[in-house]
Design a protein around this motif. Structure first.
Motif, PDB file in Angstrom:
ATOM      1  N   LEU A 118     -34.555  13.097 -23.524  1.00  0.00           N
ATOM      2  CA  LEU A 118     -33.933  11.760 -23.636  1.00  0.00           C
ATOM      3  C   LEU A 118     -33.030  11.479 -22.448  1.00  0.00           C
ATOM      4  CD1 LEU A 118     -33.108  11.499 -27.449  1.00  0.00           C
ATOM      5  CD2 LEU A 118     -34.774  10.175 -26.109  1.00  0.00           C
ATOM      6  N   ALA A 119     -32.265  12.489 -22.038  1.00  0.00           N
ATOM      7  CA  ALA A 119     -31.349  12.302 -20.906  1.00  0.00           C
ATOM      8  C   ALA A 119     -32.140  11.967 -19.642  1.00  0.00           C
ATOM      9  CB  ALA A 119     -30.516  13.574 -20.704  1.00  0.00           C
ATOM     10  N   TRP A 120     -33.238  12.683 -19.460  1.00  0.00           N
ATOM     11  CA  TRP A 120     -34.047  12.409 -18.264  1.00  0.00           C
ATOM     12  C   TRP A 120     -34.689  11.031 -18.343  1.00  0.00           C
ATOM     13  CZ3 TRP A 120     -35.946  16.021 -14.262  1.00  0.00           C
ATOM     14  CH2 TRP A 120     -35.171  17.184 -14.220  1.00  0.00           C
ATOM     15  N   LEU A 121     -35.078  10.647 -19.541  1.00  0.00           N
ATOM     16  CA  LEU A 121     -35.667   9.321 -19.745  1.00  0.00           C
ATOM     17  C   LEU A 121     -34.637   8.244 -19.422  1.00  0.00           C
ATOM     18  CD1 LEU A 121     -38.409   8.272 -20.793  1.00  0.00           C
ATOM     19  CD2 LEU A 121     -37.324   7.932 -23.027  1.00  0.00           C
TER      20      LEU A 121
ATOM     21  N   ALA B 120     -39.035  14.073 -17.884  1.00  0.00           N
ATOM     22  CA  ALA B 120     -38.780  13.755 -19.289  1.00  0.00           C
ATOM     23  C   ALA B 120     -40.018  14.061 -20.132  1.00  0.00           C
ATOM     24  CB  ALA B 120     -38.391  12.287 -19.431  1.00  0.00           C
ATOM     25  N   ALA B 121     -41.177  13.682 -19.599  1.00  0.00           N
ATOM     26  CA  ALA B 121     -42.429  13.900 -20.329  1.00  0.00           C
ATOM     27  C   ALA B 121     -42.683  15.400 -20.482  1.00  0.00           C
ATOM     28  CB  ALA B 121     -43.584  13.245 -19.576  1.00  0.00           C
ATOM     29  N   LEU B 122     -42.468  16.141 -19.409  1.00  0.00           N
ATOM     30  CA  LEU B 122     -42.707  17.583 -19.424  1.00  0.00           C
ATOM     31  C   LEU B 122     -41.808  18.273 -20.454  1.00  0.00           C
ATOM     32  CD1 LEU B 122     -44.411  19.702 -17.873  1.00  0.00           C
ATOM     33  CD2 LEU B 122     -42.389  20.121 -16.487  1.00  0.00           C
ATOM     34  N   LEU B 123     -40.542  17.844 -20.483  1.00  0.00           N
ATOM     35  CA  LEU B 123     -39.596  18.437 -21.435  1.00  0.00           C
ATOM     36  C   LEU B 123     -40.025  18.130 -22.868  1.00  0.00           C
ATOM     37  CD1 LEU B 123     -36.262  17.729 -19.561  1.00  0.00           C
ATOM     38  CD2 LEU B 123     -37.010  19.968 -20.364  1.00  0.00           C
ATOM     39  N   ALA B 124     -40.459  16.860 -23.079  1.00  0.00           N
ATOM     40  CA  ALA B 124     -40.909  16.481 -24.423  1.00  0.00           C
ATOM     41  C   ALA B 124     -42.128  17.309 -24.822  1.00  0.00           C
ATOM     42  CB  ALA B 124     -41.250  14.992 -24.443  1.00  0.00           C
ATOM     43  N   LEU B 125     -43.022  17.486 -23.858  1.00  0.00           N
ATOM     44  CA  LEU B 125     -44.243  18.254 -24.108  1.00  0.00           C
ATOM     45  C   LEU B 125     -43.918  19.697 -24.468  1.00  0.00           C
ATOM     46  CD1 LEU B 125     -46.904  16.555 -23.355  1.00  0.00           C
ATOM     47  CD2 LEU B 125     -47.396  18.542 -21.890  1.00  0.00           C
ATOM     48  N   LEU B 126     -43.007  20.295 -23.687  1.00  0.00           N
ATOM     49  CA  LEU B 126     -42.596  21.678 -23.932  1.00  0.00           C
ATOM     50  C   LEU B 126     -42.016  21.815 -25.325  1.00  0.00           C
ATOM     51  CD1 LEU B 126     -40.899  22.921 -20.642  1.00  0.00           C
ATOM     52  CD2 LEU B 126     -42.781  24.006 -21.868  1.00  0.00           C
ATOM     53  N   THR B 127     -41.168  20.843 -25.686  1.00  0.00           N
ATOM     54  CA  THR B 127     -40.524  20.897 -26.991  1.00  0.00           C
ATOM     55  C   THR B 127     -41.559  20.822 -28.093  1.00  0.00           C
ATOM     56  OG1 THR B 127     -38.751  19.649 -25.953  1.00  0.00           O
ATOM     57  CG2 THR B 127     -38.640  19.931 -28.329  1.00  0.00           C
TER      58      THR B 127
ATOM     59  N   ILE C 299     -30.261  19.487 -20.028  1.00  0.00           N
ATOM     60  CA  ILE C 299     -29.486  18.315 -20.493  1.00  0.00           C
ATOM     61  C   ILE C 299     -28.508  17.891 -19.416  1.00  0.00           C
ATOM     62  CG2 ILE C 299     -27.870  17.459 -22.212  1.00  0.00           C
ATOM     63  CD1 ILE C 299     -29.016  19.494 -24.176  1.00  0.00           C
ATOM     64  N   ALA C 300     -27.738  18.874 -18.908  1.00  0.00           N
ATOM     65  CA  ALA C 300     -26.703  18.572 -17.922  1.00  0.00           C
ATOM     66  C   ALA C 300     -27.318  17.931 -16.671  1.00  0.00           C
ATOM     67  CB  ALA C 300     -25.953  19.841 -17.554  1.00  0.00           C
ATOM     68  N   LEU C 301     -28.481  18.433 -16.265  1.00  0.00           N
ATOM     69  CA  LEU C 301     -29.134  17.878 -15.080  1.00  0.00           C
ATOM     70  C   LEU C 301     -29.489  16.407 -15.297  1.00  0.00           C
ATOM     71  CD1 LEU C 301     -31.634  20.509 -13.633  1.00  0.00           C
ATOM     72  CD2 LEU C 301     -29.896  19.200 -12.407  1.00  0.00           C
ATOM     73  N   GLY C 302     -30.056  16.094 -16.472  1.00  0.00           N
ATOM     74  CA  GLY C 302     -30.431  14.720 -16.773  1.00  0.00           C
ATOM     75  C   GLY C 302     -29.215  13.813 -16.754  1.00  0.00           C
ATOM     76  N   VAL C 303     -28.154  14.240 -17.405  1.00  0.00           N
ATOM     77  CA  VAL C 303     -26.929  13.429 -17.469  1.00  0.00           C
ATOM     78  C   VAL C 303     -26.342  13.257 -16.065  1.00  0.00           C
ATOM     79  CG1 VAL C 303     -24.563  13.370 -18.322  1.00  0.00           C
ATOM     80  CG2 VAL C 303     -26.417  14.124 -19.833  1.00  0.00           C
ATOM     81  N   TRP C 304     -26.318  14.371 -15.321  1.00  0.00           N
ATOM     82  CA  TRP C 304     -25.767  14.333 -13.960  1.00  0.00           C
ATOM     83  C   TRP C 304     -26.547  13.359 -13.084  1.00  0.00           C
ATOM     84  CZ3 TRP C 304     -22.344  15.159 -10.269  1.00  0.00           C
ATOM     85  CH2 TRP C 304     -22.767  15.350  -8.960  1.00  0.00           C
ATOM     86  N   LEU C 305     -27.875  13.380 -13.163  1.00  0.00           N
ATOM     87  CA  LEU C 305     -28.696  12.493 -12.334  1.00  0.00           C
ATOM     88  C   LEU C 305     -28.458  11.031 -12.724  1.00  0.00           C
ATOM     89  CD1 LEU C 305     -32.001  14.570 -12.172  1.00  0.00           C
ATOM     90  CD2 LEU C 305     -30.442  14.053 -10.280  1.00  0.00           C
ATOM     91  N   ALA C 306     -28.309  10.782 -14.036  1.00  0.00           N
ATOM     92  CA  ALA C 306     -28.070   9.418 -14.495  1.00  0.00           C
ATOM     93  C   ALA C 306     -26.723   8.902 -13.966  1.00  0.00           C
ATOM     94  CB  ALA C 306     -28.094   9.375 -16.016  1.00  0.00           C
ATOM     95  N   LEU C 307     -25.684   9.744 -14.078  1.00  0.00           N
ATOM     96  CA  LEU C 307     -24.351   9.328 -13.625  1.00  0.00           C
ATOM     97  C   LEU C 307     -24.330   9.140 -12.106  1.00  0.00           C
ATOM     98  CD1 LEU C 307     -22.031  11.604 -15.799  1.00  0.00           C
ATOM     99  CD2 LEU C 307     -22.489   9.138 -16.035  1.00  0.00           C
ATOM    100  N   TRP C 308     -24.993  10.047 -11.424  1.00  0.00           N
ATOM    101  CA  TRP C 308     -25.071   9.983  -9.962  1.00  0.00           C
ATOM    102  C   TRP C 308     -25.729   8.656  -9.543  1.00  0.00           C
ATOM    103  CZ3 TRP C 308     -28.114  14.272  -6.833  1.00  0.00           C
ATOM    104  CH2 TRP C 308     -27.950  14.061  -5.461  1.00  0.00           C
TER     105      TRP C 308
END
Lengths: 332, 261
Positions: A32-35, A64-71, A92-101
């Protein structure tokens, strides 16, 4: 290092026990964070164009798709493996960090512009300038590998000599004590007229920086070898040569590796400085060159490569050490 | 029984200390350690050295090993002066001093490797390990061994070279008492099977009387020979043998513990 890895594993173990139901909750959240990061990147307009925006958005979507697939894939098997679970919070942290960046640079323009770049700016550098960066990496690796190898080889031989031979130590130790503490970069002004080319000068500096700690630690290691080992070896018929090769050196190897790690870090420092002074290519040169043009995006891009390169080499040395010193495993 | 280690049976060495004195040079003075030691050890015999702590017993062994030179007098092997270390005379220390970076097998192989004999005589390493009953531990590293096992590896590392003289410096001093009993029996069996001359330093009067043909009692530093006891009991000896108990009392008196025992 091993201790850090050990405690990490222990934590991961406790997480695994907690999430026994098999749903990799972190995986969904990360996805979700990556999405969200992808939506921000593609959906909101950039303050100024940076290039490669859609490519970056696409990469985030794929992530995001890859993470969903893995899950989803690990759901049936009673949850993901230990390593994936351990990495979950980082995803999770990477997704949030990229969004904030993305928000603070490209979308809202909070951070001053020439100095800060959104992630797609970095990606754009790799897409457009990969050839030059690739050549720089090769130049840097050439300088580092020749310099480090030469420094370590010569340093090791000198170190063994200093530790083993009283006469060699009599003459060598005072010189080492005088020259050893001088930072290798202090030799830069002289080296550039001692040597025919800047490449040779740079090689010498890298070799010197990596060699000095190896000399000191190897000499100390050989000197500290317990006399009892030599007594045993001599009664078993060992010659002087055999004592050096089969007792002194293996006994000193743990020390030598400490020297190698110190030399490795010192060599990185000198490497970049040497490349900044009149080299034609190399990551140090690239940093210098791009700073002069205020191309800070390129500077960041090169810094990331440098971080990966140096961390990779450190990791490599750890692997070599663990292999060579595997007899230490289990010694408290 | 055929010898497992060498093609030819081990020759035992005659060892002679002839009026041997030794002093160590300290910063400001000489420290006399040995004073006029005269001792003849016949080939194949088992001699134990007893004496107060720090009296110079270990120095006698180091002289025989060729690791030290006497200040006065001579140490002779089969009548010839000892020039330096030689694998025919091997010293086993109180601490096993195994090379921690080498596997058990490679520790035992050290002497053969040092003399360039290993490629031709690998079988001797296996035989030596079997002799001390550690055949299954060839690939282990020293830190994985118990104290008794480590000392057995040290013995195998010495015996693989077919020493004619085995010098033992309190070899079981660091072991727990049960392991020590086992090791004493094993050492005795090895000595009888292989036939080397044995010279052992020990603190343990009982151990000396159980193992040795002759027990030499040394004085405090500088060490002189204080007394000698011949033990001509057959093996296996019993700890509660009245003759041995009498000899034990005599030796303890010589060591200055007469009244308390």
């Amino acid at each position: 290092m091993a201790e850090i890895a050990g405690s990490g594993l222990a934590e991961a173990g406790s997480v695994a026990v907690a999430g026994r139901h098999g749903v990799w909750r972190d995986g969904w959240i990360a996805s979700l964070a990556w999405l969200a990061a992808a939506a921000i990147t593609i959906g909101l307009p950039d303050v100024i164009p940076w290039g490669s925006r859609d490519l970056f958005g696409g990469l985030l979507l794929s992530g995001a798709a890859l993470l969903a697939l893995l899950t989803a894939a690990t759901w049936r098997r009673g949850g993901p493996g230990e390593r994936l679970r351990h990495a979950g919070p980082w995803f999770i942290a990477l997704g949030v960090w990229l969004a904030l960046w993305e928000l603070s640079t490209a979308k809202l323009g909070w951070l001053p512009k020439p100095f800060f770049s959104p992630p797609q700016g970095l990606l754009h550098v790799y897409v457009t300038d990969w050839q030059r960066l690739g050549i720089c990496v090769l130049y840097t690796l050439r300088l580092w590998s020749i310099g480090f190898a030469a420094g370590v080889a010569v340093g090791f031989v000198i170190g063994v000599g200093l530790g083993w031979s009283k006469r060699f130590a009599y003459w060598g130790m005072p010189i080492l004590k005088l020259i050893g503490p001088v930072p290798a970069s202090a030799w830069i002004p002289c080296t550039f007229f001692f040597f025919p080319t800047t490449f040779h000068a740079s090689l010498f500096l890298v070799a010197l920086a990596s060699g000095i700690p190896v000399i000191i630690l190897t000499a100390a290691g050989v000197e500290q070898v317990s006399r009892a080992f030599y007594d045993v070896a001599r009664t078993l018929g060992a010659t002087e040569r055999f004592l050096v090769l089969k007792v002194a050196i293996p006994a000193a190897l743990p020390n030598v590796f400490v020297g190698l790690f110190m030399g490795l870090y010192a060599s990185f420092a000198v490497l970049v400085v040497a490349e900044m002074l009149g080299a034609k290519y190399g990551l140090g040169w690239y940093l210098q060159f791009q700073t002069a043009y205020s191309a800070y995006v390129n500077v960041y891009a090169a810094l990331i490569i440098m971080a990966l390169l140096c961390a990779g080499l450190v990791k490599l040395l750890f692997l070599v050490r663990d292999h060579v010193l595997d007899w230490q495993k289990g010694i408290i | 029984m055929a010898l497992p280690l060498a093609a030819a049976p081990t020759r035992a060495m005659a060892l002679d200390f002839s009026d041997v004195s030794l002093s160590f040079a300290l910063k400001d003075r000489l420290l006399p350690v040995l004073d006029g030691i005269d001792l003849s050890i016949a080939p194949g015999s088992f001699v134990a050295l007893l004496g107060p702590s720090g009296c110079g017993k270990s120095t006698l062994l180091r002289l025989a090993a060729g690791l030290e030179r006497p200040t006065r007098g001579e140490v002779l092997e089969d009548g010839q002066p000892i020039q330096g270390p030689d694998p025919r005379r091997i010293l086993v220390f109180q601490d096993p001093t195994l090379f921690p970076w080498r596997s058990v097998w490679k520790n035992v192989a050290f002497g053969l490797e040092a003399r360039g004999l290993l490629p031709a005589e690998k079988g001797r390493v296996d035989a030596a390990l079997a002799l001390v009953q550690l055949g299954g531990f060839a690939d282990a590293h020293p830190h994985q061994l118990s104290g008794g096992m480590a000392q057995r590896v040290a013995l195998a590392r010495a015996l693989v070279n077919d020493p004619e003289l085995l010098l033992l410096d309190e070899p079981f001093g660091r072991l727990d008492s049960l392991t020590r009993l086992t090791m004493q029996t094993e050492l005795l069996a090895l000595w009888r099977k292989v036939g080397f001359t044995a010279l052992m330093v020990t603190h343990d009067v009982e151990e000396a009387l159980l193992l040795a043909d002759r027990v030499i009692v040394l004085s405090d530093r500088p060490a002189r020979i204080e007394a000698e006891v011949a033990v001509d009991k057959r093996h296996p000896r019993r700890r509660d043998d009245p003759e041995l108990i009498a000899q034990r009392r005599f030796i303890l008196e010589k060591l200055g513990f007469g009244a308390e025992v």
